[in-house]
Design an enzyme around this catalytic site. Structure first.
Site, PDB file in Angstrom:
ATOM      1  N   ASN A  93       0.819  -1.723  -0.266  1.00  0.00           N
ATOM      2  CA  ASN A  93      -0.053   0.003  -0.197  1.00  0.00           C
ATOM      3  C   ASN A  93       1.130   1.150   0.168  1.00  0.00           C
ATOM      4  O   ASN A  93       2.358   1.730   0.638  1.00  0.00           O
ATOM      5  CB  ASN A  93      -1.222  -0.065   1.256  1.00  0.00           C
ATOM      6  N   VAL A  94       0.772   1.928  -1.043  1.00  0.00           N
ATOM      7  CA  VAL A  94       1.505   3.843  -1.483  1.00  0.00           C
ATOM      8  C   VAL A  94      -0.047   4.508  -0.465  1.00  0.00           C
ATOM      9  O   VAL A  94      -0.928   4.827  -0.824  1.00  0.00           O
ATOM     10  CB  VAL A  94       1.510   3.596  -2.296  1.00  0.00           C
ATOM     11  N   GLU A  95       0.826   5.610   0.356  1.00  0.00           N
ATOM     12  CA  GLU A  95      -0.826   6.812   1.191  1.00  0.00           C
ATOM     13  C   GLU A  95      -0.447   7.275   0.381  1.00  0.00           C
ATOM     14  O   GLU A  95       0.402   7.688   0.044  1.00  0.00           O
ATOM     15  CB  GLU A  95      -0.474   5.786   2.020  1.00  0.00           C
ATOM     16  N   ASN A  96      -1.482   8.527   0.610  1.00  0.00           N
ATOM     17  CA  ASN A  96      -0.933  10.073   0.260  1.00  0.00           C
ATOM     18  C   ASN A  96      -1.701  10.789   0.855  1.00  0.00           C
ATOM     19  O   ASN A  96      -2.907  10.825   1.843  1.00  0.00           O
ATOM     20  CB  ASN A  96      -0.944   9.689  -1.398  1.00  0.00           C
TER      21      ASN A  96
ATOM     22  N   ALA B 181      -3.271  13.355   0.443  1.00  0.00           N
ATOM     23  CA  ALA B 181      -5.230  13.603  -0.070  1.00  0.00           C
ATOM     24  C   ALA B 181      -5.302  12.496   0.062  1.00  0.00           C
ATOM     25  O   ALA B 181      -5.391  10.686  -0.853  1.00  0.00           O
ATOM     26  CB  ALA B 181      -4.675  13.930  -2.032  1.00  0.00           C
ATOM     27  N   TYR B 182      -6.157  11.512   0.645  1.00  0.00           N
ATOM     28  CA  TYR B 182      -6.432  10.164   1.140  1.00  0.00           C
ATOM     29  C   TYR B 182      -7.208   9.540   0.211  1.00  0.00           C
ATOM     30  O   TYR B 182      -6.230   7.876   0.179  1.00  0.00           O
ATOM     31  CB  TYR B 182      -7.602  10.006   2.389  1.00  0.00           C
TER      32      TYR B 182
ATOM     33  N   GLU C 292      -3.555  -4.813  -2.898  1.00  0.00           N
ATOM     34  CA  GLU C 292      -3.903  -5.728  -3.956  1.00  0.00           C
ATOM     35  C   GLU C 292      -4.063  -4.724  -5.098  1.00  0.00           C
ATOM     36  O   GLU C 292      -3.837  -5.604  -6.398  1.00  0.00           O
ATOM     37  CB  GLU C 292      -5.264  -5.468  -3.316  1.00  0.00           C
TER      38      GLU C 292
ATOM     39  N   CYS D  27     -10.419  -4.132   1.124  1.00  0.00           N
ATOM     40  CA  CYS D  27     -11.148  -3.294   0.987  1.00  0.00           C
ATOM     41  C   CYS D  27     -12.277  -3.543  -0.204  1.00  0.00           C
ATOM     42  O   CYS D  27     -12.256  -4.343  -0.912  1.00  0.00           O
ATOM     43  CB  CYS D  27     -10.277  -2.093   0.964  1.00  0.00           C
TER      44      CYS D  27
ATOM     45  N   CYS E 261     -10.828  -2.523  -3.774  1.00  0.00           N
ATOM     46  CA  CYS E 261      -9.890  -4.051  -3.789  1.00  0.00           C
ATOM     47  C   CYS E 261     -10.774  -5.188  -4.673  1.00  0.00           C
ATOM     48  O   CYS E 261     -10.383  -5.519  -5.662  1.00  0.00           O
ATOM     49  CB  CYS E 261      -8.632  -4.591  -3.091  1.00  0.00           C
TER      50      CYS E 261
END
Length: 134
Positions: free
Chosen positions: A42-45, A47-48, A55, A87, A90
């Site tokens: 997972n790669v968060e930001n 800006a959610y 996945e 989720c 995904c």
């Protein structure tokens, strides 16, 4: 490759996760019919909404390399005490390409459950849903 080996490939991706906001790393390993495995994290930001799950990272990598309809198994792992379930977004993306996909969903202690994607997304909406009768 055994189920446990695929799960371990996903666990190896936890260290590559970028999770400065949730602090919840997730790893994934997607196996194709020819034995090729695509991994993801997972790669968060900030800006959610721009965050991408492990996945989907693995799936997009596979599709970008020419795989479209040969996905066999996907391992999804996290460090939590509970299983690291995909989720809804995904589940939908996976259903688009592999409604018959087998999932291996693990907890932080490396134990996992094995189940069909259809069990997590019954009556899924996919390409066949768009066909129209005349």
């Amino acid at each position: 490759m055994t189920d446990q080996e695929l799960v371990e490939r996903a666990f190896a991706m936890l260290e590559r996760s970028y999770v400065p906001y949730s602090h919840f790393p997730v790893g994934a390993a997607l196996e194709c019919g020819d034995g090729t495995v695509f991994t993801g994290c997972n790669v968060e930001n900030a800006a959610y909404g721009s965050t991408i799950c492990a996945e989907r990272t693995a799936l997009v990598k596979a599709v970008s390399e020419g795989h479209r309809d040969d996905f066999v198994r996907l391992a999804v792992v996290g460090r939590s005490e509970d299983y690291c379930w995909p989720c809804g977004a995904c589940r939908q993306m996976l259903y688009e390409f592999a409604p018959d996909l087998t999932l291996l969903v693990a907890r932080g202690d490396h134990t996992f459950v094995k189940l069909p994607l259809a069990e997590l997304l019954p009556h899924g909406f996919g390409p066949k849903s768009l066909s129209q009768s005349e």
